[in-house]
Design an enzyme around this catalytic site. Structure first.
Site, PDB file in Angstrom:
ATOM      1  CG  HIS A  59      -2.020   0.965   1.177  1.00 50.43           C
ATOM      2  ND1 HIS A  59      -3.287   0.672   1.621  1.00 50.43           N
ATOM      3  CD2 HIS A  59      -2.084   2.255   0.732  1.00 50.43           C
ATOM      4  CE1 HIS A  59      -4.067   1.721   1.461  1.00 50.43           C
ATOM      5  NE2 HIS A  59      -3.351   2.700   0.922  1.00 50.43           N
ATOM      6  CG  LEU A  62       5.046   4.861  -5.943  1.00 41.23           C
ATOM      7  CD1 LEU A  62       5.505   3.887  -7.010  1.00 41.23           C
ATOM      8  CD2 LEU A  62       6.227   5.317  -5.099  1.00 41.23           C
ATOM      9  NE  ARG A  63       0.484  11.317  -2.867  1.00 40.24           N
ATOM     10  CZ  ARG A  63      -0.644  11.044  -2.263  1.00 40.24           C
ATOM     11  NH1 ARG A  63      -1.644  10.477  -2.932  1.00 40.24           N
ATOM     12  NH2 ARG A  63      -0.814  11.290  -0.978  1.00 40.24           N
ATOM     13  CG  ASN A  93      -4.503   8.042  -4.732  1.00 41.71           C
ATOM     14  OD1 ASN A  93      -3.586   7.262  -4.948  1.00 41.71           O
ATOM     15  ND2 ASN A  93      -4.583   8.750  -3.617  1.00 41.71           N
ATOM     16  CG  HIS A 178     -10.401   3.481   1.162  1.00 38.86           C
ATOM     17  ND1 HIS A 178      -9.350   4.220   1.646  1.00 38.86           N
ATOM     18  CD2 HIS A 178     -11.521   4.119   1.574  1.00 38.86           C
ATOM     19  CE1 HIS A 178      -9.813   5.264   2.329  1.00 38.86           C
ATOM     20  NE2 HIS A 178     -11.138   5.221   2.301  1.00 38.86           N
ATOM     21  CG  ASN A 276      -9.679   8.589   5.361  1.00 32.97           C
ATOM     22  OD1 ASN A 276     -10.259   8.174   6.362  1.00 32.97           O
ATOM     23  ND2 ASN A 276     -10.240   8.625   4.172  1.00 32.97           N
ATOM     24  CG  ASP A 303      -2.343   4.755   3.564  1.00 32.22           C
ATOM     25  OD1 ASP A 303      -2.204   5.018   2.348  1.00 32.22           O
ATOM     26  OD2 ASP A 303      -3.324   5.141   4.228  1.00 32.22           O
ATOM     27  CG  PHE A 321      -7.515  12.839   4.936  1.00 32.41           C
ATOM     28  CD1 PHE A 321      -7.700  12.583   6.284  1.00 32.41           C
ATOM     29  CD2 PHE A 321      -8.553  13.432   4.222  1.00 32.41           C
ATOM     30  CE1 PHE A 321      -8.899  12.895   6.921  1.00 32.41           C
ATOM     31  CE2 PHE A 321      -9.753  13.746   4.843  1.00 32.41           C
ATOM     32  CZ  PHE A 321      -9.922  13.486   6.201  1.00 32.41           C
TER      33      PHE A 321
END
Length: 421
Positions: A59, A62-63, A93, A178, A276, A303, A321
């Site tokens: 989890h 890496l953006r 995401n 999630h 979160n 995370d 978050f």
């Protein structure tokens, strides 16, 4: 033929550590024995150091692509390598979201170019990673992704999740969930507990997590889909998963070091404490610890969710978050669980390497397999300095926290991608 001989290290044997040599030939573990001699091998002395199977984090955010101002594949994987990780699983995401083969290939191209360790991307469950609307084309994506997740959003519709599970079951893929019921959030941003009520903050109730865990377990019972729960934080989630496992359902889960070490009593008016799910109550923390000890919780994930300094500097209410965790997860767990005699070090290796490797279908740590290894100095001790993180994300509630054990080397297929000795 390239040969490397690791000499005199304390090598993980599967059930403990033994002072042995390890011969690596062409990137694979060829032999482990008390004494190995090979004139053709490059010898590396590991006296006093521990040799572990490479850590695995299921989890990680890496953006890249889309949010390179927070983190890049290069900085994220270098941070992971610095910490003993050889495999990480990247969350969806992103922009573009990995909801089509074309979009996944954008990420895969960047991974091929810049990753220094193995990166396994997840595909989305829903188009746009929205948690609602239309499902992705699972069949077209299955060969490009490790599993399917809408991490950051729970899939809100029972029927949508049921159909996703049916498709994943047919393809032999895992749903990585999630769990969050949007209708129960009520604008909250920390745990709905004593700190929130005493300090005028809006709380996130525990039911927003465990209610969806409960629903999904019922759907697993119906569909038989392999199902993994992300970052559990509540005592009810632990109990539900414990019962599901006792029933023999294909359910696994993870939690993160911050949920095991901190609780809402430790909160400060600082964005570094905002994630979160949020830090829960002391009773939740104690239930999670029991879940680690009794095997209900399968693995420790970070995370890792890096953000810019500006995004994390707006206090509990307005900060983004997420915190950075790759570079401190193993030292934190070693310090608070192994050194405090809650679990043996062998159990920690199971939680952070062996179990996630098995859950996600990676090749095992064994003779004949790739020499993806981590080398640790377990008598090292230091104070965490977030400003020295390789990750672009510097926000953590553990800054200035004293820890023991430090990664001093990471090998991918027998080659050091990080080494300090």
């Amino acid at each position: 033929m390239k040969k490397i001989l690791l000499k005199k290290g304390l090598v993980f044997s599967g059930c403990g550590f033994e002072r042995t040599d390890m011969l690596i030939v062409d990137g694979k573990i060829a032999k482990i024995a008390t004494r190995i001699h090979d004139d053709e091998a490059e010898e590396i002395n590991l006296m006093g150091l521990y040799v572990l199977p490479g850590l695995v984090d299921v989890h990680v955010h890496l953006r890249e692509p889309g949010f390179e101002y927070k983190e890049t594949i290069e900085t994220g994987t270098k941070a992971a390598a610095h910490s003993g990780y050889t495999d990480i699983f990247s969350m969806p995401n992103l922009s573009p979201a990995p909801d089509t083969v074309e979009n996944v290939k954008v990420q895969l191209k960047a991974i091929d170019k810049d990753a220094v360790i193995h990166v396994h991307p997840y595909g989305c469950i829903t188009m746009g990673q929205k948690g609602e609307g239309n499902l992705v084309d699972f069949d077209s994506l299955k060969d490009y992704v490790a599993g399917f997740s809408d991490d950051g959003r729970g899939v809100q519709s029972d029927d949508l999740m049921r159909e996703a599970m049916k498709k994943c079951k047919a393809l032999g893929k895992t749903i990585v969930a999630h769990c969050e019921v949007n209708s129960l959030l009520n604008g909250g941003y920390i745990h709905d507990g004593v700190y929130a009520s005493e300090n005028g903050h809006k709380g996130i109730c525990s039911e927003s997590e465990w209610r969806q865990v409960e629903r999904d377990i019922n759907l697993v019972r119906e569909t038989g889909c392999s199902y993994h729960v992300c970052h559990i934080s509540t005592k009810e989630s632990v109990d539900l998963i414990r019962k599901a496992k006792a029933e023999g359902l294909p359910v696994t889960c993870e939690t993160a070091p911050h949920y095991l070490i901190l609780c809402d009593e430790d909160l400060k008016e600082d964005g570094a404490y905002k994630m979160n799910p949020p830090l829960r109550s002391k009773a939740d923390k104690e239930a999670l610890i029991e879940g680690i000890i009794d095997g209900t919780i399968d693995c420790i994930a970070t995370d890792h969710a890096p953000h810019s300094q500006e995004e994390k500097s707006k206090g509990l209410k307005d900060s983004a978050f997420g915190i950075s965790g790759l570079e401190i997860a193993f030292p934190l767990m070693f310090t608070h669980f192994v050194k405090e005699n809650k679990i043996p070090v062998e159990k920690l290796v199971q939680l952070m390497s062996i179990n996630p490797r098995r859950i996600m279908g990676l090749k095992p740590y064994a003779i004949g397999e790739d020499a993806d290894l981590a080398v640790f100095n377990i008598i090292a001790n230091y104070t965490i300095d977030a400003e020295k993180f390789i990750s672009m994300g510097k926000s953590t509630p553990f800054n200035k926290h004293k820890v023991e054990t430090e990664c001093v080397g990471t090998l991918i297929k027998g080659e050091f991608v990080y080494r300090t000795f």
